[in-house]
Design a protein around this motif. Sequence first.
Motif, short mmCIF file in Angstrom:
data_model
loop_
_atom_site.label_atom_id
_atom_site.label_comp_id
_atom_site.label_asym_id
_atom_site.label_seq_id
_atom_site.Cartn_x
_atom_site.Cartn_y
_atom_site.Cartn_z
N UNK A 196 -8.56 11.05 -2.84
CA UNK A 196 -7.71 10.12 -3.57
C UNK A 196 -7.40 8.88 -2.75
N UNK A 197 -7.18 9.06 -1.46
CA UNK A 197 -6.75 7.93 -0.62
C UNK A 197 -7.89 7.38 0.24
N UNK A 198 -9.12 7.76 -0.08
CA UNK A 198 -10.26 7.28 0.72
C UNK A 198 -10.85 5.99 0.17
N UNK A 228 0.80 -1.23 0.00
CA UNK A 228 0.00 0.00 0.00
C UNK A 228 0.83 1.28 0.00
N UNK A 229 2.15 1.13 0.20
CA UNK A 229 3.00 2.32 0.32
C UNK A 229 4.23 2.19 -0.56
N UNK A 230 4.82 3.32 -0.89
CA UNK A 230 5.95 3.35 -1.80
C UNK A 230 7.00 4.34 -1.31
N UNK A 270 -7.07 0.93 1.69
CA UNK A 270 -6.70 1.57 2.94
C UNK A 270 -7.79 1.40 4.00
N UNK A 271 -7.33 1.29 5.26
CA UNK A 271 -8.23 1.12 6.39
C UNK A 271 -8.77 2.48 6.85
N UNK A 272 -9.67 2.40 7.82
CA UNK A 272 -10.12 3.61 8.50
C UNK A 272 -8.92 4.30 9.14
#
Length: 742
Positions: free
Chosen positions: A266-268, A186-188, A272-274
């Motif tokens: 964008x990231x909602x 999920x991350x870069x 991705x979790x709460x």
Amino acid sequence: MSVDVASQCFFSTGELLLCEASTVYKYVQEDGSNRGTYGKLVCTNFKISFLDDDSASDDNEPQFKNKIVGENDITLQCVDQIYGVYDEKKKLLTGQLRKYPEKLIIYCKDLRVFNFCLRYTKEEEVKRIVSGIVHHSQTPKLLKRLFLFSYASAAPNNTDGRNQTVMFETLEDWRDELERTKGNVKYKAVTTNEGYRVSEKLPLYFVVPICISEDSILKYEGRGIPIWCWSCHNGAALLKMSAFPKEQDDSTSQMQKAFLDGIYKTISKPPYELLKMDDLSSSLPSLQDIQTAYTRFKQLFLIDNSTDFWATDVKWFSLLESTNWLEIIRFSVEKFIDITKITGEANIRNFTQLFLYQNRRVLKKAIEVAECLEIQHTNVLLIEESATDLCCVISSLVQVMMDSYSRTKSGFQSLIQKEWVIGGHGFLDRCNHLHKSEKEEAPVFLLLLNCVWQLVQQYPPAFEFTETYLTVLSDSLYVPIFSTFFFNSQHQRDTNKSGESLKTQSGPFRFLTVWDWSVQFDPKALAFLNNPLYAEKPKPDRSQRKTARFKHQRQLSLPLTPAKPSTKRGFFREETDHLIKNILGKRIGKFINSSDEPPNSLREFYDSWHSKPVDYHGLLLPRIDGPEIKVWAQRYLRWIPEAQLHGGGTIATAAKILDLMEEVQSLQVKMDEEHSQAVSGDVHSAPMLRNSARLSSLFPFALLQRQSVKPALPTSTWKDLEDEDDLVKRDDEFVDLSGDML
């Protein structure tokens, strides 16, 4: 300067003598007497040193010895305050002096106190040494004037210094960390800040959610961008964000709100979790409050002589509790108890209570974050103006509690590199190394070490390092040999590193890192930094690898509290506007809490975990109730002989355990002779713990120091501790405590 003085004072090239004075008398801390020794007091561009005339005949040389800073050495950055004594009255010395004192008292940041008598020193030498010490240790200076640069330009650099510590200076280091924590889904890691084109405060490389574009990072110099710190085994992540300035005009505020709105939309979306946002500026003490509390707290340990110690000893616990420094630590790990602010007079008792109070608050906050990540499977976003102070404390503490790798020596050092050194904590300003602004000074890193020490003393087998390691790490803050704690950012370090070496004129400075402990200690002393009782993580059985996944093994150590199912996905949804206002710097009294969340869930999480056996390789939650939060005795009391327990304390317990370990290992040798060499090598990992009856409870910093006799105290000292009826019955004027001597 004589060759003899140079051989005693200078440990390496780059150190220059600035001033000196002969026939200086150094007092011994003992019952207000005049005992001491004569010698020479010198000041160099690195340290203040007292050269004892009798040092050659010293038969009780400490076995745990720093090769850089000796017993009678004070680095210029370690000097806290300097007082002169005029006609038995103390006066703070700053700037130009019109009259020179007959006695000199130097208070150090590592809590040592030096008393020098100048009555027998020549007047001209007194002027030079006092003016020189005050000028070089207390007046503002330029960065390039630090001894760090003199040493780097003159001394050979033939050490690697990394010792398996990840420095996080390359893109590969960040990618490896993402892979280790399973956060690379999920991350870069981004290269947007190469050449520091985004911000000089950000590191060259850092990690953001995959969906964040480069244009978004560039727009506001990295502000308003969630930056990744660490990923939990269940996918939840710990993030941090630097907030926009509070004072903004309406048009700028609207633009920033629109920008944040776009980021959150964008990231909602999944995966991705709460997310729960936590504005640390309103949930934790301010840096000024922390500095004020610590300033008052440390006064309890800056003791001039034994008489002063015993005068405060009868009320020491009440004075200690009134600082609330331990409360700051407690609150940092868990925030389930409603803590009200302490009010009252600004005296030493109130600020001592405030100091302990702040320690508890830090611990409580970390527990709250851990509960969100582990039980609620919720991302946590820590928000701070610069995201380089309290964000560093909480994020580091959470990782120590939840990630067993951060409890190894190399893992903890890598954590400090990632969150503090490369993360942009302003060590130069917070430690006030240049003496430019006391307003910026705050013991933020020391606050972290205090919190970690609480965990180390509560769960010793869980840590590969010892409290001695934490103590010497705190001392290293003031040793300008290493670049680790002497810059505000990676950009500042890289910019000043590019200067030409004065010795070779052939390239940039090659700064040492503090993580090469062999520079400060020999192999015998290094044994005290490693915990011989560390419960090393067992290697998984190959036959069970397919059926027992790693993340499930970690979950077995956690309390079996059912996780509340997520009702929605995404970062913010309808709470977006509320969060945007907070990030823009508006005052928000409460954090976002789901209305259906039980108010006592955090207490249940805490109590449930402590009701089960501890897995030293799983989650660790500190005990924070009442007396569980303690004073870091080794650091704060090590220079006070009266505070020692000879043959007692935790060192005596550790010595007995090591005796048993040695006996078991000896039996193993007899059973398996072919492995005898490997086993016997481990037996002597801590050779100086033998004969524990002769060791001090503050070992290895206090070995066989003298035992002070308690003086007779006036009954007036005890009036607050006893009833008046008891005092009336006393015929004598003094209470003799000599019979209670240890």
